[in-house]
Design a protein around this motif. Sequence first.
Motif, PDB file in Angstrom:
ATOM      1  N   UNK A 219      38.045  45.949  48.505  1.00 47.73           N
ATOM      2  CA  UNK A 219      39.087  46.355  49.447  1.00 47.73           C
ATOM      3  C   UNK A 219      38.684  46.020  50.889  1.00 47.73           C
ATOM      4  N   UNK A 220      37.376  46.162  51.213  1.00 49.25           N
ATOM      5  CA  UNK A 220      36.901  45.880  52.563  1.00 49.25           C
ATOM      6  C   UNK A 220      36.986  44.418  52.938  1.00 49.25           C
ATOM      7  N   UNK A 221      36.832  43.520  51.952  1.00 47.34           N
ATOM      8  CA  UNK A 221      36.923  42.098  52.240  1.00 47.34           C
ATOM      9  C   UNK A 221      38.325  41.715  52.713  1.00 47.34           C
ATOM     10  N   UNK A 222      39.289  42.509  52.442  1.00 47.82           N
ATOM     11  CA  UNK A 222      40.650  42.204  52.885  1.00 47.82           C
ATOM     12  C   UNK A 222      40.804  42.241  54.395  1.00 47.82           C
ATOM     13  N   UNK A 223      40.027  43.090  55.061  1.00 47.97           N
ATOM     14  CA  UNK A 223      40.148  43.213  56.529  1.00 47.97           C
ATOM     15  C   UNK A 223      39.670  41.957  57.260  1.00 47.97           C
ATOM     16  N   UNK A 224      38.453  41.424  56.994  1.00 49.51           N
ATOM     17  CA  UNK A 224      38.048  40.194  57.710  1.00 49.51           C
ATOM     18  C   UNK A 224      38.910  38.984  57.318  1.00 49.51           C
ATOM     19  N   UNK A 225      39.269  38.919  56.042  1.00 49.00           N
ATOM     20  CA  UNK A 225      40.083  37.765  55.629  1.00 49.00           C
ATOM     21  C   UNK A 225      41.434  37.788  56.343  1.00 49.00           C
ATOM     22  N   UNK A 226      42.022  39.000  56.396  1.00 44.12           N
ATOM     23  CA  UNK A 226      43.325  39.113  57.062  1.00 44.12           C
ATOM     24  C   UNK A 226      43.227  38.749  58.548  1.00 44.12           C
ATOM     25  N   UNK A 227      42.112  39.203  59.215  1.00 44.33           N
ATOM     26  CA  UNK A 227      41.934  38.893  60.636  1.00 44.33           C
ATOM     27  C   UNK A 227      41.682  37.408  60.852  1.00 44.33           C
ATOM     28  N   UNK A 228      40.932  36.790  59.867  1.00 42.08           N
ATOM     29  CA  UNK A 228      40.709  35.340  59.990  1.00 42.08           C
ATOM     30  C   UNK A 228      42.036  34.578  59.887  1.00 42.08           C
ATOM     31  N   UNK A 229      42.865  34.992  58.971  1.00 42.28           N
ATOM     32  CA  UNK A 229      44.147  34.281  58.779  1.00 42.28           C
ATOM     33  C   UNK A 229      45.021  34.407  60.026  1.00 42.28           C
ATOM     34  N   UNK A 230      45.012  35.647  60.622  1.00 37.64           N
ATOM     35  CA  UNK A 230      45.834  35.828  61.833  1.00 37.64           C
ATOM     36  C   UNK A 230      45.343  34.919  62.963  1.00 37.64           C
ATOM     37  N   UNK A 231      44.018  34.889  63.181  1.00 31.55           N
ATOM     38  CA  UNK A 231      43.490  34.041  64.249  1.00 31.55           C
ATOM     39  C   UNK A 231      43.699  32.565  63.934  1.00 31.55           C
ATOM     40  N   UNK A 232      43.624  32.215  62.669  1.00 32.36           N
ATOM     41  CA  UNK A 232      43.858  30.808  62.304  1.00 32.36           C
ATOM     42  C   UNK A 232      45.293  30.411  62.594  1.00 32.36           C
ATOM     43  N   UNK A 233      46.213  31.386  62.394  1.00 34.57           N
ATOM     44  CA  UNK A 233      47.612  31.090  62.686  1.00 34.57           C
ATOM     45  C   UNK A 233      47.830  30.978  64.204  1.00 34.57           C
ATOM     46  N   UNK A 234      47.073  31.775  64.997  1.00 31.68           N
ATOM     47  CA  UNK A 234      47.192  31.700  66.451  1.00 31.68           C
ATOM     48  C   UNK A 234      46.665  30.345  66.954  1.00 31.68           C
ATOM     49  N   UNK A 235      45.496  30.023  66.391  1.00 33.78           N
ATOM     50  CA  UNK A 235      44.930  28.714  66.750  1.00 33.78           C
ATOM     51  C   UNK A 235      45.244  27.749  65.613  1.00 33.78           C
ATOM     52  N   UNK A 236      46.503  27.376  65.494  1.00 39.24           N
ATOM     53  CA  UNK A 236      46.929  26.594  64.339  1.00 39.24           C
ATOM     54  C   UNK A 236      46.391  25.178  64.335  1.00 39.24           C
ATOM     55  N   UNK A 237      45.863  24.736  65.519  1.00 39.95           N
ATOM     56  CA  UNK A 237      45.317  23.400  65.546  1.00 39.95           C
ATOM     57  C   UNK A 237      43.934  23.340  64.940  1.00 39.95           C
ATOM     58  N   UNK A 238      43.342  24.554  64.649  1.00 35.68           N
ATOM     59  CA  UNK A 238      41.998  24.571  64.063  1.00 35.68           C
ATOM     60  C   UNK A 238      42.073  24.462  62.535  1.00 35.68           C
ATOM     61  N   UNK A 239      41.234  23.618  61.970  1.00 36.09           N
ATOM     62  CA  UNK A 239      41.178  23.563  60.496  1.00 36.09           C
ATOM     63  C   UNK A 239      40.464  24.820  59.961  1.00 36.09           C
ATOM     64  N   UNK A 240      40.707  25.144  58.735  1.00 37.33           N
ATOM     65  CA  UNK A 240      40.112  26.331  58.122  1.00 37.33           C
ATOM     66  C   UNK A 240      38.765  25.944  57.510  1.00 37.33           C
TER      67      UNK A 240
END
Length: 354
Positions: free
Chosen positions: A21-42
């Motif tokens: 359940x805890x892994x959901x928090x960093x993954x969710x935050x990574x996805x949000x920041x990746x969407x903000x910086x959409x020019x960055x590859x994952x």
Amino acid sequence: MPILRNHYRFTLRYTLFGVAFGFGFPIFSWIIDAMVFNELPFTFRSLVYIHQINPLHYIIDTAPFFLGLHFGYAGRKQDDIACINEDLETQVLDRTADLKEAIQKLEAFSQALEEKVDQRTEALTEANRVKDKMLSIISHDLRSPLTSLSGTLYLIQQGVLQEEERNMLLSRVAVDVHYTNELLENLLSWASSKDAGYRPEKFYLLHSVNNIVALFSSLAKNKQIRIHNFIKEDHAVLADQNMVSLVFRNLISNALKFTQQGGEVRVHSERADKGIRISVRDTGIGIHSDKIEQLFNADQSKVSTRGTADEKGSGIGLLLCKEFIEKHNSTITVTSIPGKGSEFSFDLPVDRVE
């Protein structure tokens, strides 16, 4: 306090659930920041860059650890509760088994108590029957010979009897006095046995039987009956001498009573498995087989049989013999042939010192 066993089912399960359940928090935050910086590859470099831009991600990344730790602690408490429940169930089962065992013991004790009560009730009933028999004897059988004796003495004092009549009455009075004395001896022995109880001691049988034979010598002479004492000189027993003497006295008295003139009474002793076996035999009229069982019956309605010289009896003598021999862990056996005689036998324990 119950001992907790090392169960970790809930601890491991809750910890894994907390980590997942805890892994959901960093993954969710990574996805949000990746969407903000959409020019960055994952990629890994992008993740490092995101953490550099927003250091809050370092704190969010610890969520799996802390959530796993807290969920694991909750799981451990659940394991402790499970252990306590198991211990309680075990204790309940143990207490239930102990309770069942206690109930069984209580039922067994209650049954044993009921059996003892039944035995005591039966013993008291038998004692009352014997007491009623005693009272009947005292009120009737003692009064009758005393009345006869009083009447005879009165006639003698008045001088109205001829010599032949006087001798005949005196002979009858002598028989009545002997009967009364025998009855009183039995009653006193029975009463004293209730107070004194069973008191075994070492003594030699020959001496006791010689005293009894001497006691009945005149009676045997009057009926022309020979008494033979074949008790062995070295036969000693460990028994209550007063009780054994009364048994001998009653058995020899009965043998003389039911033996015709010219007959014989024999007293024998021999070694047996249970000690010394003693027998009193006579050549008298014998007893029918259907009446042998009635000899030791305390039934008040039982009528004593008259002897060969019309001697009376109360029926109490054999009852006392039975009771006293049973106190020595033995029984009286009777064998008889009508017209040829009877034999009464019993065993007495030997002195172990010999």
